[in-house]
Design an enzyme around this catalytic site. Sequence first.
Site, PDB file in Angstrom:
ATOM      1  N   ARG A 164      -3.253  -5.498   6.776  1.00 46.92           N
ATOM      2  CA  ARG A 164      -4.363  -6.171   7.467  1.00 46.92           C
ATOM      3  C   ARG A 164      -5.688  -5.424   7.318  1.00 46.92           C
ATOM      4  NH1 ARG A 164      -0.065  -7.627  11.128  1.00 46.92           N
ATOM      5  NH2 ARG A 164      -0.112  -9.878  11.369  1.00 46.92           N
ATOM      6  N   HIS A 188       0.869  -1.185   0.000  1.00 48.79           N
ATOM      7  CA  HIS A 188       0.000   0.000   0.000  1.00 48.79           C
ATOM      8  C   HIS A 188       0.903   1.231   0.000  1.00 48.79           C
ATOM      9  CE1 HIS A 188       1.110   0.087   4.193  1.00 48.79           C
ATOM     10  NE2 HIS A 188       0.564  -1.107   4.401  1.00 48.79           N
ATOM     11  N   MET A 229      -2.256   2.958   7.491  1.00 48.43           N
ATOM     12  CA  MET A 229      -2.352   1.947   6.429  1.00 48.43           C
ATOM     13  C   MET A 229      -1.679   0.666   6.882  1.00 48.43           C
ATOM     14  SD  MET A 229      -1.841   3.864   2.851  1.00 48.43           S
ATOM     15  CE  MET A 229      -2.952   5.172   2.410  1.00 48.43           C
ATOM     16  N   HIS A 232       4.061   1.295   2.289  1.00 50.87           N
ATOM     17  CA  HIS A 232       5.251   0.635   1.746  1.00 50.87           C
ATOM     18  C   HIS A 232       5.885   1.497   0.647  1.00 50.87           C
ATOM     19  CE1 HIS A 232       2.762  -2.998   2.988  1.00 50.87           C
ATOM     20  NE2 HIS A 232       3.887  -3.210   3.636  1.00 50.87           N
TER      21      HIS A 232
HETATM   22  P1  AMP Z   1       5.134  -5.223   6.411  1.00 52.82           P
HETATM   23  O1  AMP Z   1       4.894  -5.559   4.977  1.00 52.82           O
HETATM   24  O2  AMP Z   1       3.890  -5.070   7.215  1.00 52.82           O
HETATM   25  O3  AMP Z   1       6.172  -6.109   7.061  1.00 52.82           O
HETATM   26  O4  AMP Z   1       5.770  -3.766   6.405  1.00 52.82           O
HETATM   27  C1  AMP Z   1       6.939  -3.495   5.680  1.00 52.82           C
HETATM   28  C2  AMP Z   1       7.438  -2.134   6.075  1.00 52.82           C
HETATM   29  O5  AMP Z   1       6.457  -1.161   5.773  1.00 52.82           O
HETATM   30  C3  AMP Z   1       7.726  -2.023   7.584  1.00 52.82           C
HETATM   31  O6  AMP Z   1       8.922  -1.286   7.785  1.00 52.82           O
HETATM   32  C4  AMP Z   1       6.513  -1.267   8.083  1.00 52.82           C
HETATM   33  O7  AMP Z   1       6.753  -0.532   9.271  1.00 52.82           O
HETATM   34  C5  AMP Z   1       6.242  -0.339   6.903  1.00 52.82           C
HETATM   35  N1  AMP Z   1       4.865   0.145   6.948  1.00 52.82           N
HETATM   36  C6  AMP Z   1       3.741  -0.597   7.098  1.00 52.82           C
HETATM   37  N2  AMP Z   1       2.652   0.193   7.152  1.00 52.82           N
HETATM   38  C7  AMP Z   1       3.108   1.468   7.028  1.00 52.82           C
HETATM   39  C8  AMP Z   1       2.466   2.751   7.016  1.00 52.82           C
HETATM   40  N3  AMP Z   1       1.143   2.877   7.140  1.00 52.82           N
HETATM   41  N4  AMP Z   1       3.240   3.841   6.872  1.00 52.82           N
HETATM   42  C9  AMP Z   1       4.593   3.726   6.745  1.00 52.82           C
HETATM   43  N5  AMP Z   1       5.250   2.551   6.745  1.00 52.82           N
HETATM   44  C10 AMP Z   1       4.520   1.436   6.891  1.00 52.82           C
END
Ligand code: AMP
Length: 282
Positions: A187, A34, A184, A37
Amino acid sequence: MRIFHEPESLKKHLSSVKTDQKSIGFVPTMGALHEGHLSLIDAAKNTTDKVVASIYINPTQFDNQSDLDAYPRVAEQDLEMLKNRGCDIVFLPTDTIMYPKPSQLNISFGSLENTLEGKERPGHFNGVGLIVSKLFHLILPDHAFFGQKDYQQFLIIDQLCQELFFPLRLHCMPIVREANGLAMSSRNGRLSKLAFKEAGLIYDSLLRAKAALLDGIHIPMIKEEIKNFYAGQKNFDLAYFEFRNKYNLQAVDEQMEPKDMIICIAVYCENVRLIDNLIINS
Ligand code: AMP
């Protein structure tokens, strides 16, 4: 955009990037991408010459099989988004590649781990430490980008990098939010339309608590108000709402200045665990 599934071909390609004196920025993800990322991809592009993203749903960081099973898997869509955003390289490994045999390693992060997410999700940060170490070793980035959304994870990785001498610079990027303030998250797609709309109240509660803190209201009173508020919300089940020291996530005391604090929340909505936080930078 180059896509690699195997470490050997990825490493070969990256060593040619290094030979050309280009810096490498790395954004690890679990996919279902999203704007949050993609903001990390933008930051990496602004800082480094070549941007590498990984998409890998790391089983060892899930403490709950049904959460792992329900995690969205949309690789084609993710690749399209990364390509459109100008990502240069994507690493998309399989479980057999990342864990040729079950790992016996156990990385513990002590007091940083035994609280908030680590306390509620046993083994979670061991899994994070394992996968991030593996990916850093394969990719050897100069910079790595993480979201403030998972703030405890960022501090854990910072500790990992310092203690294990990973030669890279870490960046913690701001939380990207929906129009209603909901952070964001991959989930969020599991929420019903109504819950998604209502979930804006999570950020509202953080803002309300921050305003009360800066107005000089005592923390136990603010927490009481917030707990009562969630008790009155039938779609939301509060796991924690905590004021913490933003450097180590330990409990705050009366002497601590608000500028050194972070407010962290975890809440269940329709069985989906949502986390958010707000750093007080008055
Ligand atoms: P994930 O795919 O959930 O492991 O997240 C990958 C990276 O994206 C991690 O460093 C998260 O902290 C970051 N991330 C997830 N959601 C957000 C968001 N809403 N804003 C900024 N970074 C995010």
